[in-house]
Design a protein around this motif. Sequence first.
Motif, short mmCIF file in Angstrom:
data_model
loop_
_atom_site.label_atom_id
_atom_site.label_comp_id
_atom_site.label_asym_id
_atom_site.label_seq_id
_atom_site.Cartn_x
_atom_site.Cartn_y
_atom_site.Cartn_z
N GLY A 155 0.83 -1.19 0.00
CA GLY A 155 0.00 0.00 0.00
C GLY A 155 0.87 1.25 0.00
N SER A 156 1.99 1.16 0.68
CA SER A 156 2.89 2.31 0.75
C SER A 156 3.41 2.67 -0.65
CB SER A 156 4.07 2.01 1.68
OG SER A 156 3.62 1.69 2.98
N HIS A 196 -2.55 7.69 6.93
CA HIS A 196 -1.50 6.70 7.18
C HIS A 196 -0.11 7.32 6.97
CE1 HIS A 196 0.91 3.02 6.41
NE2 HIS A 196 0.07 2.50 7.28
N ASP A 278 -6.86 6.88 -0.18
CA ASP A 278 -6.12 5.77 0.43
C ASP A 278 -7.17 4.83 1.02
OD1 ASP A 278 -4.62 3.95 1.77
OD2 ASP A 278 -3.59 5.40 3.08
N HIS A 309 -3.74 -7.95 -0.24
CA HIS A 309 -3.15 -8.72 0.87
C HIS A 309 -3.79 -8.33 2.21
CE1 HIS A 309 0.55 -5.73 1.04
NE2 HIS A 309 -0.41 -5.28 1.80
N LYS A 310 -4.69 -7.39 2.19
CA LYS A 310 -5.46 -7.09 3.40
C LYS A 310 -6.85 -7.70 3.28
CE LYS A 310 -2.83 -3.09 4.96
NZ LYS A 310 -2.75 -1.63 5.11
C1 LIG Z 1 -1.83 -0.80 5.58
C2 LIG Z 1 -2.12 0.59 5.17
C3 LIG Z 1 -1.25 1.29 4.33
C4 LIG Z 1 0.09 0.74 3.93
O1 LIG Z 1 0.01 -0.45 3.26
P1 LIG Z 1 1.25 -1.47 3.31
O2 LIG Z 1 0.86 -2.55 2.36
O3 LIG Z 1 1.36 -1.94 4.72
O4 LIG Z 1 2.45 -0.72 2.88
C5 LIG Z 1 -1.63 2.55 3.90
N1 LIG Z 1 -2.80 3.09 4.27
C6 LIG Z 1 -3.67 2.44 5.09
C7 LIG Z 1 -4.97 3.10 5.44
C8 LIG Z 1 -3.36 1.17 5.56
O5 LIG Z 1 -4.22 0.52 6.36
#
Ligand SMILES: *Cc1c(COP(=O)(O)O)cnc(C)c1O
Length: 492
Positions: A155-156, A196, A278, A309-310
């Motif tokens: 996500g980053s 985030h 986001d 992956h979440k």
């Molecule tokens: C997890 C998350 C991220 C970052 O994602 P990663 O895959 O851990 O790098 C960014 N924004 C939010 C809201 C998140 O929950």
Amino acid sequence: MRTATAQDEGIEEHSLDPADWEAFRTLGHRVVDDLTTLLIGVRERPVWTPVPAESAATFQGPAPRAGMELEEMYREVQERILPYPLGNIHPRHWGWVMGTGTPVSVLADFIIAGMNTNCAGFASAATLVEEQALAWLAEAFGFPAGSSGLFVSSGSLANLTALAAARSAKAGYDVREEGVRGGAEQLVLYCSSEAHSSIQKAAELLGCGRSGIRSVPVREDFTIDLVALERAVVEDKAAGRRPFCVVGNAGTVNTGAVDDLHALADLARRYDLWFHVDGAFAALVALSPGDRHLVAGLERADSVVFCPHKWMYLTYDCSCVLVRDAALHRAAFALTPAYLAPNGRGLVPRGLSFSHLGVDLSRGFRALKVWMALKAHGLDGYGRMVAQNLDQARYLGALIAAERGLELMAPIALNVVCFRFRQEGLDPAALDALNAEILMRLQEEGLAAPSGTVVGGRFALRVAIVNHRTRRGDLRALVEGVRRWGGDLGRK
Ligand SMILES: *Cc1c(COP(=O)(O)O)cnc(C)c1O
């Protein structure tokens, strides 16, 4: 291990393939068997098993000079690594926003590794798979046909990719040619104080500077204060700075709050800003037809980030960025040196499409996980799972509300529940410390793995349910555990 060798004109040549393919096949079958057994039994084990000191000590020492037999090496993996997992595949892991993984994505990873395709955009089935998976998801999010996207590691990185597109689209000058102008013309990005950390990281990397990030306060429900936001934009414009992007949260990491995305889309249009969402976990709420109103307005974003992956439960790593205007996405990254030029036919007929959309050139075949998952479970299967997790969060909220010794710390907007144990007569600092200790005890005894955070200045236990294995009984066990540890520790 013994590897294959061959004689050619009296010269011995080697590869890293096994000398004994049948032994490799047998071990491969065993690995599949063992992993299947592990997944079947996951509920019976503690959530987390810390690495004992004597085992940790075995991870010292130099790199081996000589190779070892595969069987022996696998035994080491079984003894030293597999028994000590982080536990996020367990039904009672709810820390941070950790995905559980699905058996289908485990198989997909195996196939991905076997094919080992480089997915820069070469002429191969992998490119077609990625294009189709992206198109399926774009449609599910209400993005127009022809919008573009990319699977990335995190996500980053997805946020960085989207904000790079925002920067080149809205800077008002050719940022790729000139670099970022500073001083009075500083680029300014807006997000809420609950955004985030990866948004800040991305803005820093893109040259906005921390002074170019407006961290706008939130309201009681942890959504962005729209009045304060607009005031900040107006002030920056008046001062000659260059507001370029507003970031909306579809699910803040702390409490799951969703900003008013329609209002942000309107504001972005009014001030000619890029509107990025986001939605790392919560954008995937859009997969549940009965719940998608919770992220309404998402479909108006210029770009959105979310992580299979979440809340698609896929194995790490797999995140995604979608960009509404394909040309603007490409304009931020496209670059064609001579050695990557299209040939009209062969392996690179039209250029390396995916390398023009992000940071990576060589990339793995993450898209296959998404493609196989959607084939195996269907959009309906995913909609059901997301709805179930939302339901479970509300159920946990009701359990907490019914307990005199517990209190909710934030409204339950989605799948995140922040709460704490409470005890009469303790001052706020002691209550924070008590709850932090309860969290450690729950994690260390292996009962459950919530994480902790600070909500409104107070320590909270935090449960984020992106777990397809969780049952309601698991949430009752958590509440029971918090009550038990709170009672035991609070008396002392
Ligand atoms: C997890 C998350 C991220 C970052 O994602 P990663 O895959 O851990 O790098 C960014 N924004 C939010 C809201 C998140 O929950």
